[in-house]
Write a protein that holds these residues in place. Structure first.
Motif, short mmCIF file in Angstrom:
data_model
loop_
_atom_site.label_atom_id
_atom_site.label_comp_id
_atom_site.label_asym_id
_atom_site.label_seq_id
_atom_site.Cartn_x
_atom_site.Cartn_y
_atom_site.Cartn_z
N VAL A 1 -6.01 0.94 0.05
CA VAL A 1 -6.19 -0.50 0.00
C VAL A 1 -5.00 -1.19 -0.66
O VAL A 1 -4.52 -2.23 -0.20
CB VAL A 1 -7.51 -0.88 -0.70
N ARG A 2 -4.52 -0.59 -1.76
CA ARG A 2 -3.34 -1.15 -2.43
C ARG A 2 -2.14 -1.16 -1.49
O ARG A 2 -1.38 -2.14 -1.45
CB ARG A 2 -3.00 -0.33 -3.69
N TRP A 3 -1.96 -0.07 -0.76
CA TRP A 3 -0.85 0.01 0.20
C TRP A 3 -0.98 -1.08 1.25
O TRP A 3 0.02 -1.71 1.62
CB TRP A 3 -0.89 1.41 0.84
N TRP A 4 -2.21 -1.32 1.72
CA TRP A 4 -2.43 -2.36 2.74
C TRP A 4 -2.18 -3.76 2.15
O TRP A 4 -1.39 -4.54 2.70
CB TRP A 4 -3.85 -2.25 3.28
N THR A 5 -2.84 -4.07 1.05
CA THR A 5 -2.78 -5.44 0.54
C THR A 5 -1.44 -5.78 -0.08
O THR A 5 -1.02 -6.95 -0.07
CB THR A 5 -3.91 -5.67 -0.49
#
Length: 232
Positions: free
Chosen positions: A226-230
């Motif tokens: 999620v961190r990579w995406w956001t």
């Protein structure tokens, strides 16, 4: 294997749900939807965080594994929904797993397309931040739909996938793939260690993480994805 399109995706009249192609796109003037988990027509769940962000939101389509449920799929990403302002759409497969695995694209692609159209008509979604995510068979389906619909899904999160089987290719999504080195269900050597190089060789950007574990989604891996995406 053909390279991803370099130009803007274009419609092809001979492509449809039988090819895994989706037609739903974010709407310009959606109606606001209340926070909470809503059951949509077509057996899908839409989760809206308690305090959705002002303006268009990110949307993740979350696909369960074989024998799983939409409710189970929501649990993987729902802890991040509030903090990151994510809307989550979890469809339920028509059969025990996704259509491409049990006979070919069609019923599940049509169901997902209908659910997405309903979501886009009811909520403000950022067209540049629509993702598809899945675990196990759901991850295989996410990879397949992501490659076929990269003009819709700009990001693919695949947790322990087994294969990918796109019939067509559109757009250039980016990929996050994770896999347990001790996976007894979908062994890593036959699955992600083959899939990731194949994606990279075809020109896609792939972030890949292996972890010590089996056929599972460690919470820290979900957080990293999620961190990579956001943040990306």
């Amino acid at each position: 294997m053909p390279a991803p399109e370099e130009t803007s995706p274009h419609p092809r009249p001979d492509e449809g749900v039988r090819h895994g192609r989706l037609t739903a796109r974010p709407a310009a003037n959606p109606v606001a939807v209340e926070p909470g988990t809503h059951r949509l027509d077509g057996r899908a769940l839409l989760h809206v965080p308690p305090d959705p962000e002002d303006g268009p939101s990110r949307l993740a389509v979350v696909l369960h594994g074989a024998g799983g449920t939409a409710e189970q799929a929501l649990r993987w990403l729902s802890p991040h929904a509030g903090a990151d302002g994510l809307l989550l759409l979890a469809p339920q497969s028509v059969s025990s797993t996704w259509d491409v695995i049990v006979g070919g694209y069609g019923p599940d692609a049509a169901r997902l397309d209908a659910a997405l159209k309903e979501v886009f008509a009811r909520t403000a979604i950022d067209a540049d931040h629509v993702a598809v995510a899945g675990f196990s068979d759901g991850a295989s389906y996410a990879l397949s739909l992501g490659v076929a619909n990269g003009d819709l899904f700009r990001t693919v999160l695949a947790f322990s996938p087994g294969f990918m089987a796109p019939m067509v290719r559109h757009g250039r999504p980016r990929f996050f793939v994770s896999h347990g080195t001790g996976d007894p269900v979908l062994p890593i050597d036959r699955c992600s260690r083959r899939l990731v190089p194949a994606l990279r060789e075809t020109g896609y950007s792939v972030t890949y993480q292996e972890f010590d574990g089996g056929h599972e989604i460690p919470p820290q891996t979900v957080t990293a994805a999620v961190r990579w995406w956001t943040d990306g």
